[in-house]
Design a protein around this motif. Sequence first.
Motif, PDB file in Angstrom:
ATOM      1  N   GLU A   7       0.729  -1.161   0.084  1.00 19.21           N
ATOM      2  CA  GLU A   7       0.081  -0.095   0.025  1.00 19.21           C
ATOM      3  C   GLU A   7       0.826   1.245   0.008  1.00 19.21           C
ATOM      4  O   GLU A   7       0.579   2.204  -0.845  1.00 19.21           O
ATOM      5  N   ALA A   8       1.864   1.249   0.749  1.00 23.97           N
ATOM      6  CA  ALA A   8       2.827   2.478   1.048  1.00 23.97           C
ATOM      7  C   ALA A   8       3.558   2.825  -0.356  1.00 23.97           C
ATOM      8  O   ALA A   8       3.448   4.089  -0.768  1.00 23.97           O
ATOM      9  N   ILE A   9       3.974   1.708  -1.092  1.00 20.46           N
ATOM     10  CA  ILE A   9       4.658   2.163  -2.061  1.00 20.46           C
ATOM     11  C   ILE A   9       3.693   2.412  -3.407  1.00 20.46           C
ATOM     12  O   ILE A   9       4.090   3.420  -4.298  1.00 20.46           O
ATOM     13  N   ILE A  10       2.511   2.012  -3.418  1.00 17.72           N
ATOM     14  CA  ILE A  10       1.634   2.222  -4.291  1.00 17.72           C
ATOM     15  C   ILE A  10       1.327   3.742  -4.056  1.00 17.72           C
ATOM     16  O   ILE A  10       0.864   4.526  -5.001  1.00 17.72           O
ATOM     17  N   GLU A  11       1.086   4.220  -2.885  1.00 15.84           N
ATOM     18  CA  GLU A  11       0.670   5.540  -2.583  1.00 15.84           C
ATOM     19  C   GLU A  11       1.611   6.470  -3.070  1.00 15.84           C
ATOM     20  O   GLU A  11       1.695   7.574  -3.627  1.00 15.84           O
ATOM     21  N   ALA A  12       3.163   6.254  -2.975  1.00 13.44           N
ATOM     22  CA  ALA A  12       4.417   6.899  -3.059  1.00 13.44           C
ATOM     23  C   ALA A  12       4.348   7.063  -4.508  1.00 13.44           C
ATOM     24  O   ALA A  12       4.483   8.326  -5.377  1.00 13.44           O
ATOM     25  N   LEU A  13       3.773   5.980  -5.358  1.00 17.54           N
ATOM     26  CA  LEU A  13       3.740   6.142  -6.890  1.00 17.54           C
ATOM     27  C   LEU A  13       2.508   7.086  -7.362  1.00 17.54           C
ATOM     28  O   LEU A  13       2.865   7.945  -8.306  1.00 17.54           O
ATOM     29  N   ARG A  17       6.285  10.789  -6.235  1.00 13.42           N
ATOM     30  CA  ARG A  17       7.326  10.898  -5.580  1.00 13.42           C
ATOM     31  C   ARG A  17       8.588  10.467  -6.196  1.00 13.42           C
ATOM     32  O   ARG A  17       8.673   9.267  -6.797  1.00 13.42           O
ATOM     33  N   HIS A  18       9.900  11.453  -6.281  1.00 12.75           N
ATOM     34  CA  HIS A  18      10.912  10.603  -7.043  1.00 12.75           C
ATOM     35  C   HIS A  18      11.835   9.866  -6.161  1.00 12.75           C
ATOM     36  O   HIS A  18      12.306   9.073  -6.696  1.00 12.75           O
ATOM     37  N   LEU A  19      11.538  10.065  -4.716  1.00 12.11           N
ATOM     38  CA  LEU A  19      12.255   9.103  -3.826  1.00 12.11           C
ATOM     39  C   LEU A  19      11.184   8.714  -2.681  1.00 12.11           C
ATOM     40  O   LEU A  19      10.919   9.544  -2.038  1.00 12.11           O
TER      41      LEU A  19
END
Length: 206
Positions: A7-13, A17-19
């Motif tokens: 979930e967290a990395i999908i939200e970052a995508l 976010r670049h990093l």
Amino acid sequence: MALNGTEAIIEALSKRRHLWICPTSKRLGLYRTYAAPQQDETPWVQFGVAAHYSAVQAGFSRDVAAQLVGAIGEMQSNIYEHSQASVTGIIAFRAAPGVFEFVVSDRGIGVLESLKRCPDYANLAGYSQALRLALTDGVSRYGPLSGRGLGFRPLFRGLSNLNGALRFRSGNYALTIDGQNAGSIPAKLWQKPILQGFFASVICRC
């Protein structure tokens, strides 16, 4: 729908976010490339440090972890040099006990169109041939005498000591490599639905 901890990395995508490095586990990270290489490489260095730390925590030696990070760096450079759409590039890693994996992708022109821009490869028939050529030393759109390639050899060298698997995808073909047989790393081609750009997935086990 179960997202299995992504979930967290999908939200970052979704937030472009670049990093992003998982603030709790430190074993999951995301990097999005820019329209052009940045003079300030601090975010990319942070991503590489986090990937190296994750690989070591997963059980790989520091030298092997450095080799894996070096391979990620080569493939990041390919996005800027060959995709013609570097703003679309995404790189991610994940580590778990005994396992380190990463993916590199872009929505650019793909392997076939990139190679065909070189007169030496202008007559390539399709993506199956282009994928095989792209994984050969010294082959790139700059020509066979340029002394340049696409930088995949570090991955193959790493596989000689790792129980790993690679998957490359571009156009309507996928090429897979099983690293379980260290002396001979056989490549297999599979016809697939059309996919724009280039995608690589690497999974290594210690």
